[in-house]
Design a protein around this motif. Structure first.
Motif, PDB file in Angstrom:
ATOM      1  N   THR A  24     106.683  53.661   2.703  1.00 33.42           N
ATOM      2  CA  THR A  24     106.159  53.446   1.363  1.00 33.42           C
ATOM      3  C   THR A  24     106.976  54.228   0.339  1.00 33.42           C
ATOM      4  N   PRO A  25     107.340  53.640  -0.793  1.00 29.23           N
ATOM      5  CA  PRO A  25     108.077  54.390  -1.818  1.00 29.23           C
ATOM      6  C   PRO A  25     107.306  55.641  -2.251  1.00 29.23           C
ATOM      7  N   ALA A  26     108.017  56.746  -2.391  1.00 30.75           N
ATOM      8  CA  ALA A  26     107.396  58.023  -2.754  1.00 30.75           C
ATOM      9  C   ALA A  26     107.290  58.134  -4.273  1.00 30.75           C
ATOM     10  N   SER A  27     106.520  57.241  -4.869  1.00 25.99           N
ATOM     11  CA  SER A  27     106.431  57.157  -6.332  1.00 25.99           C
ATOM     12  C   SER A  27     105.656  58.307  -6.949  1.00 25.99           C
ATOM     13  N   LYS A  28     104.944  59.077  -6.142  1.00 23.21           N
ATOM     14  CA  LYS A  28     104.198  60.226  -6.664  1.00 23.21           C
ATOM     15  C   LYS A  28     104.920  61.540  -6.370  1.00 23.21           C
ATOM     16  N   SER A  29     106.146  61.465  -5.911  1.00 26.01           N
ATOM     17  CA  SER A  29     106.903  62.664  -5.546  1.00 26.01           C
ATOM     18  C   SER A  29     108.316  62.584  -6.104  1.00 26.01           C
ATOM     19  N   VAL A  30     108.434  62.594  -7.424  1.00 23.43           N
ATOM     20  CA  VAL A  30     109.732  62.442  -8.069  1.00 23.43           C
ATOM     21  C   VAL A  30     110.075  63.738  -8.805  1.00 23.43           C
ATOM     22  N   ALA A  31     111.121  64.400  -8.369  1.00 22.80           N
ATOM     23  CA  ALA A  31     111.576  65.613  -9.053  1.00 22.80           C
ATOM     24  C   ALA A  31     112.354  65.210 -10.303  1.00 22.80           C
ATOM     25  N   VAL A  32     111.900  65.700 -11.462  1.00 23.89           N
ATOM     26  CA  VAL A  32     112.555  65.340 -12.720  1.00 23.89           C
ATOM     27  C   VAL A  32     112.819  66.586 -13.555  1.00 23.89           C
ATOM     28  N   ARG A  33     113.849  66.490 -14.353  1.00 24.93           N
ATOM     29  CA  ARG A  33     114.034  67.499 -15.396  1.00 24.93           C
ATOM     30  C   ARG A  33     113.885  66.807 -16.750  1.00 24.93           C
ATOM     31  N   LEU A  34     113.501  67.585 -17.741  1.00 26.45           N
ATOM     32  CA  LEU A  34     113.296  67.063 -19.082  1.00 26.45           C
ATOM     33  C   LEU A  34     114.463  67.488 -19.962  1.00 26.45           C
ATOM     34  N   GLU A  35     115.066  66.516 -20.624  1.00 30.07           N
ATOM     35  CA  GLU A  35     116.139  66.814 -21.577  1.00 30.07           C
ATOM     36  C   GLU A  35     115.710  66.326 -22.951  1.00 30.07           C
TER      37      GLU A  35
END
Length: 758
Positions: free
Chosen positions: A742-753
């Motif tokens: 299943t795609p890990a759509s609730k586990s996305v590491a992001v940075r904010l720019e």
């Protein structure tokens, strides 16, 4: 023109769900789309025993003698109005709108245009869809499928809204062609639930009934789920449970209005009074901290049991029905509390206090949805929940058990009907014996593997029975490019959506009846059947007139295509003329459907067998429920990043966006927002209201989504949330849950720019 998204306006989040505003929004939307007379006819028959099943969520209906006149929620009313709209999309519309113009519309604007009213064809290198008659459309699709060098170069995708009859005919068509490539929306939502439950209790479904929740459970834990938006009718069941004394614990990184207070529109107290407080305790867990939480709870239960032997565990149940206890106990003894606290985002004291409530309750239900199923470690998480339930015998007795809350109206029924790329040999044997051909045995491709195959040029025909594949799937740019590599994409659909403008070299749009509409075939007026989240199978009868004379039912389209390809070899014409013929086949192929026609004609339908619930009969390899060892893990987040989960707005269902508001969270007039804890904003030098770009960070590189307004929000520190499908572009195709894929759509590491344009 539809209302346009502008700069979103942000207000304080709501402190309650439903009430007068919910009624007002539902009726306003229904009036605008259907008109008053048509709206009254449609809503009056929705979820009634002699009416049609809600086309949105799969929440079960009360028994027929306990149903209200208005047996629907705000989002259910919107779903019906969305489907039963008076607006039409016809040949004239497509002549006036090129593919490029349609691609420039957002998802809401595309679907807002209205109902597809005639089949359309997009030729190779054409700029516009053009009309095609049904016989030519089915002939073209049949020729492309029959002309494949290998049946496995076709993919048959299914949305969870297809009826049992349509789903059974569809999987039969695919297997008659010679492929098990039957991905569906379950691959992207509750596949992790099915995998974990099958491994541990021998059946991939929940064990809980509506009666269990309303009248028997003493403690209900709701983890990774937002009933107020995603399953609003569940709030009525929770209110009933509360009124008889049940306790409710909400486990969620975001505070949600539905957990705070429910103003039931069916009661005077709900309309003019304060309503009902739903959650007794809120555990503001870190995103993907649920495995650590249940590890911690099980450790506490073990410690309490060892301190007072026989005081916590149900030893009679464990000894008779379970195995694996000793290995699990050794694992829990070895756990480090500092690790549990770090991964869960909760304190030991919070977990100990939760355990106090568990021990005080004689019956416990754990409900969950995609907040648990879309992480790399989702399957171990759900296995650990099963451990938690088994320790105190909370499976197979009233008011207890696991309750995965399914999203789409018949997603569970589609799987029961054979929409799965890995159906067991017992099902395929029964199909062979019923129809006299040998179905393929090699497992097919799920959703993620289908995208990979399309990307790699290994798929020639993509055929979708409903759904919005291009928007629902991960890694949006990759998926859309993969669809473009197909020779032909064909969609059975009610309304225009993103998938229809992200097409193969050729494309077909095949308009179908909606759940609300009358279905008349050669054998007379037909009804279909569906299965809800709790294994109840019941009839659904549309009442409205179709949008045009040139629209066909899903069953008619599938069987008509099959007859074009294979002649009437399996009796396709009889199946199309009378859906009872299909139900007869289902009765002989699918376990639990004996006397199908008679039982489904009874008001309320019938319940399918659930051996662990009914008899504590566990169909596992050992014949017993299995306690398992699940090491506490969580998604690794690089320094400076936040852990992003995708969520729904209150003004949408799955990928269908009804409007640009999310009034429960205080958002109006826009969807490109990201919810961030105030501490995380300050630590990054950002202010509430600034525009940022979201950049996901994964081992294969970075993905970007631009122009999101920051909303300071009380989510758990280190976590963020934003709406899908807008942030699906950030989800790597290869970031998936172990075992379930299943795609890990609730586990996305992001940075904010900070965005260049403010």
């Amino acid at each position: 023109m539809p209302p346009e998204a502008d700069e979103p306006r942000v207000e304080s989040p709501k402190r309650y769900a439903v009430g007068f505003p919910g009624i007002g929004h539902a009726l306003q939307y229904a009036y605008e789309e259907m008109g008053p007379a048509r709206g009254v006819r449609a809503l009056g028959r929705m979820n009634q025993a002699d009416g049609f099943d809600c086309p949105s969520c799969a929440w079960p209906d009360p028994s027929p003698d306990h149903r209200k006149t208005a047996e629907f929620c705000e989002n259910g009313a919107k779903a019906v109005a969305w489907e039963a709209t008076r607006k039409r999309v016809d040949a004239e519309f497509f002549a006036a709108h090129s593919i490029e113009q349609l691609r420039a519309m957002d998802d809401h604007e595309l679907e807002w245009q209205g109902r597809l009213s005639e089949p359309m064809y997009l030729a190779s290198d054409a700029t516009h869809y053009a009309p095609i008659d049904w016989e030519d459309a089915l002939q073209l699709l049949g020729e492309r499928l029959r002309g494949l060098s290998d049946p496995n170069r076709a993919v048959f995708y299914t949305s969870g809204r297809a009826s049992n009859e349509a789903a059974f005919a569809y999987q039969l068509l695919a297997r008659r062609l010679g492929t098990n490539n039957l991905p569906d929306c379950s691959n992207m939502c509750h596949e992790s639930s099915g995998a974990a439950l099958s491994q541990t209790i021998g059946i991939g479904k929940g064990m809980v009934t509506l009666e269990d929740i309303e009248n028997a459970a003493e403690l209900i834990i709701i983890a990774g789920q937002n009933p107020g938006t995603n399953h609003p009718r569940m709030l009525t069941a929770l209110e009933k449970a509360k009124k008889r004394g049940a306790r409710i614990i909400a486990v969620n990184p975001l505070p949600e209005a539905g957990f705070t207070r429910f103003r039931n529109p069916q009661t005077p107290r709900g309309l003019v009074g304060p309503g009902t407080e739903i959650a007794d305790r809120l555990l503001p867990i870190r995103v993907n901290g649920d495995l650590a939480l249940f590890n911690g709870l099980n450790r506490v239960l073990l410690e309490r049991e060892e301190a007072v032997p026989g005081g916590v565990f149900d030893h009679e149940f464990l000894d008779r029905y379970c195995d694996g206890l000793e290995a699990a106990k050794n694992h829990w003894r070895s756990l480090d509390w500092a690790l549990i606290e770090r991964l869960s985002g909760l304190t030991r004291e919070q977990i100990e206090q939760t355990a106090d409530e568990v021990i005080s309750a004689r019956s416990v239900i754990v409900c969950w949805a995609m907040g648990l199923t879309q992480h790399p470690n989702s399957v171990p998480t759900i296995r650990e929940i099963v451990n938690f339930l088994l320790l105190r015998g909370n499976i197979g007795r009233p008011g207890a058990g696991p309750a995965p809350i399914r999203g789409h109206s018949n997603v569970q029924g589609d799987r029961t009907m054979g929409i799965w790329e890995k159906m067991p040999d017992s099902f395929l044997d029964a199909l062979r014996d019923e129809f006299g051909f040998e179905p393929p045995r090699e497992h097919g491709m799920d959703t993620v593997d289908s995208i990979r195959a399309m990307r790699d040029g290994k798929v020639d025909v993509f055929f979708a029975l409903g759904g919005n594949f291009a928007s629902a799937t991960p890694d949006t740019a990759v998926t859309q490019a993969a669809l473009a590599k197909c020779g032909l994409t064909a969609h059975v659909a009610t309304k225009l959506n993103r998938s229809h403008v992200c097409h193969g070299r050729e494309a077909l749009l095949l308009p179908c009846l909606g759940r609300t509409e009358r279905d008349v075939q050669a054998g007379g007026e037909q009804f279909v059947t569906v299965e809800d989240s709790m294994s109840m199978v019941h009839a659904s009868r549309g009442r409205l007139l179709p949008p045009s004379a040139n629209v066909r039912s899903e069953v008619a389209i599938v069987t008509g295509l099959a007859e074009t390809m294979f002649g009437d070899d399996l009796g396709w014409r009889a199946m199309r003329d009378d859906y009872a013929v299909i139900r007869g086949h289902i009765e002989r192929v699918v376990p639990g459907f004996h006397a199908y026609e008679d039982r489904v004609r009874q008001p309320g339908g019938f319940v399918l067998p659930r051996p662990p619930h009914d008899s504590r009969d566990f169909k596992t390899e050992t014949g017993k429920a299995r306690l398992t060892v699940n090491e506490p893990t969580a998604t690794e987040v690089p320094d400076g990043c936040l852990l992003l989960q995708s969520v729904r707005s209150h003004d949408q269902f799955n990928t269908t966006v009804y409007g640009y508001d999310d009034r429960y969270r205080g958002i109006h007039g826009g969807r490109r927002v990201v919810f961030v804890n105030p501490f995380d904003l300050r630590s990054r030098g950002l202010a509430d209201g600034e525009k940022v770009d979201l950049i996901s960070v994964w081992k294969d590189g970075e993905r970007r989504a631009d122009g999101f307004r920051v909303v300071s929000y009380p989510t758990t520190k280190g976590c963020a949330a934003a709406y899908f499908p807008e942030v699906n572009v950030l989800v790597p195709l290869d970031s998936v849950a172990e075992t379930s894929n299943t795609p890990a759509s609730k586990s996305v590491a992001v940075r904010l720019e900070r965005s260049a344009q403010q």
